[in-house]
Write an enzyme that holds these catalytic residues in place. Structure first.
Site, short mmCIF file in Angstrom:
data_model
loop_
_atom_site.label_atom_id
_atom_site.label_comp_id
_atom_site.label_asym_id
_atom_site.label_seq_id
_atom_site.Cartn_x
_atom_site.Cartn_y
_atom_site.Cartn_z
N SER A 140 30.26 48.37 34.69
CA SER A 140 30.93 49.44 35.43
C SER A 140 32.43 49.48 35.18
O SER A 140 32.99 50.57 35.03
CB SER A 140 30.65 49.28 36.93
OG SER A 140 29.26 49.32 37.19
N GLU A 168 36.33 40.30 41.27
CA GLU A 168 35.21 39.47 40.83
C GLU A 168 35.46 38.04 41.30
O GLU A 168 36.51 37.46 41.03
CB GLU A 168 35.07 39.51 39.31
CG GLU A 168 34.04 38.54 38.75
CD GLU A 168 32.66 38.68 39.40
OE1 GLU A 168 32.08 37.64 39.77
OE2 GLU A 168 32.18 39.83 39.55
N HIS A 200 32.49 44.17 43.09
CA HIS A 200 31.75 43.10 42.41
C HIS A 200 31.68 43.47 40.93
O HIS A 200 30.65 43.90 40.43
CB HIS A 200 30.35 42.94 42.99
CG HIS A 200 30.33 42.53 44.44
ND1 HIS A 200 30.60 43.40 45.47
CD2 HIS A 200 30.05 41.34 45.03
CE1 HIS A 200 30.50 42.77 46.62
NE2 HIS A 200 30.16 41.51 46.39
N ASP A 231 36.91 37.46 46.65
CA ASP A 231 35.73 38.05 47.28
C ASP A 231 35.93 39.55 47.47
O ASP A 231 36.94 39.99 48.05
CB ASP A 231 35.50 37.37 48.63
CG ASP A 231 34.34 38.01 49.39
OD1 ASP A 231 33.19 37.79 49.00
OD2 ASP A 231 34.62 38.73 50.37
N GLY A 232 35.01 40.33 46.97
CA GLY A 232 35.16 41.77 47.02
C GLY A 232 35.13 42.34 48.42
O GLY A 232 35.83 43.32 48.71
N ASP A 279 28.58 46.88 44.52
CA ASP A 279 27.40 46.54 43.71
C ASP A 279 27.21 45.03 43.71
O ASP A 279 27.41 44.36 42.70
CB ASP A 279 27.62 47.09 42.29
CG ASP A 279 26.49 46.73 41.34
OD1 ASP A 279 25.36 46.51 41.83
OD2 ASP A 279 26.74 46.65 40.13
N HIS A 293 24.75 53.59 36.53
CA HIS A 293 25.87 54.04 35.72
C HIS A 293 25.88 55.54 35.49
O HIS A 293 26.94 56.14 35.33
CB HIS A 293 25.90 53.26 34.41
CG HIS A 293 26.31 51.84 34.58
ND1 HIS A 293 25.88 50.81 33.76
CD2 HIS A 293 27.11 51.26 35.52
CE1 HIS A 293 26.40 49.68 34.17
NE2 HIS A 293 27.13 49.92 35.24
#
Length: 283
Positions: free
Chosen positions: A101, A119, A41, A144-145, A165, A18
């Site tokens: 995030s 997500e 994600h 799905d990212g 991520d 972060h």
């Protein structure tokens, strides 16, 4: 997916990730042109540190808690700590929630900026959508990212940052999935900044991915930062983590060098052997 970030929120890997994320977003904010933040994600966006999951592992005590207790911090770490504290303390003066995030990124968005949050887990996506409700700058996708990177890029506006991520439930296989997603993403949006977080357990599982990044065609530069609290020779624990950054902002390696040594010392505590490194994979 069996992974739930609530068990790990605020740990040393979150702190590392972060601080870098905020530095990248601040670099984008330095210019008046709008930008788009893409999170592949995203998670649920906010985590209860007093809840059963966080209390069961206590990982935040070795991460954000050490940062907040420190008396002297470099400017980047002090800024990060102030942003985390803005989310509020409980009646006992302890940090009640840790922002993920998406929430940290939302606070960096200006009126002209946008965010796309992906997500896959239904419960996490629902919580994230509720958290972002009413903010017209932000779109939440339950999908799905990796597939989203192919379908949704390039966004409008055409400046921006993609954070990848993933949960890394299968470390080697995850790197393959990242490579397969980045190839079309870079073709569609070559001038974006791409930040890829990865865990460090066994070094040999990471080396092929780093070689792949170093062999990227085109003009993209790649710099990586790593933080190791333990030797990178055991698959049984999280020994450290890294962030590979494609198209980093100008002099971002120097910005990393201003705070990463201090963070390494702070998070290592009494344990010896902690180390960090900043390395160009392609330049």
């Amino acid at each position: 997916m069996n992974y739930h970030h609530a068990f790990h929120a605020g740990n040393f890997a979150d702190v590392f990730k972060h601080v870098i994320l905020l530095g990248l977003l601040d670099a984008l904010r330095a210019k008046p042109a709008p930008f788009c933040y893409v999170d592949s994600h995203a998670g649920r966006g906010s985590y209860d540190l007093g809840g059963d999951a966080a209390q069961r592992t206590g990982e935040y005590l070795g991460g954000i808690d050490r940062v907040l207790r420190a008396e002297r911090l470099p400017p980047a770490l002090a800024d990060y700590a102030a942003r985390i504290l803005a989310y509020g303390m409980d009646a006992d003066g302890r940090l009640a929630r840790y922002p993920g995030s998406p929430l940290l990124a939302r606070e960096c968005l200006r009126a002209q900026d946008r965010a796309i949050l992906c997500e896959l887990q239904a419960e996490e996506a629902a919580a994230l959508r509720a958290l972002m409700h009413g903010d017209a700058r932000i779109v939440v996708h339950e999908r799905d990212g990796y597939a989203a990177l192919k379908a949704l890029l390039p966004p409008t506006p055409r400046r921006g940052l993609v954070l990848i991520d993933p949960p890394f439930e299968a470390q080697g296989g995850e790197f393959t999935a990242i490579e397969q997603a980045l190839t079309p993403a870079l073709a569609r949006w070559p001038n974006a900044i791409y930040a890829i977080w990865y865990p460090i357990k066994l070094r040999e599982t990471i080396v092929p991915f780093q070689r792949w990044l170093g062999a990227l065609t085109g003009a993209a530069d790649v710099v990586q930062a790593e933080l190791l609290l333990h030797p990178d020779n055991s698959p049984l624990r999280l020994n450290g983590c890294g962030m590979a950054i494609i198209n980093p902002p100008w002099q971002f390696d120097q910005a990393l060098a201003q705070w990463l040594p201090s963070l390494t010392t702070l998070l290592a505590g009494d344990a010896g052997g902690a180390r960090h490194r900043i390395e160009w994979l392609k330049r």
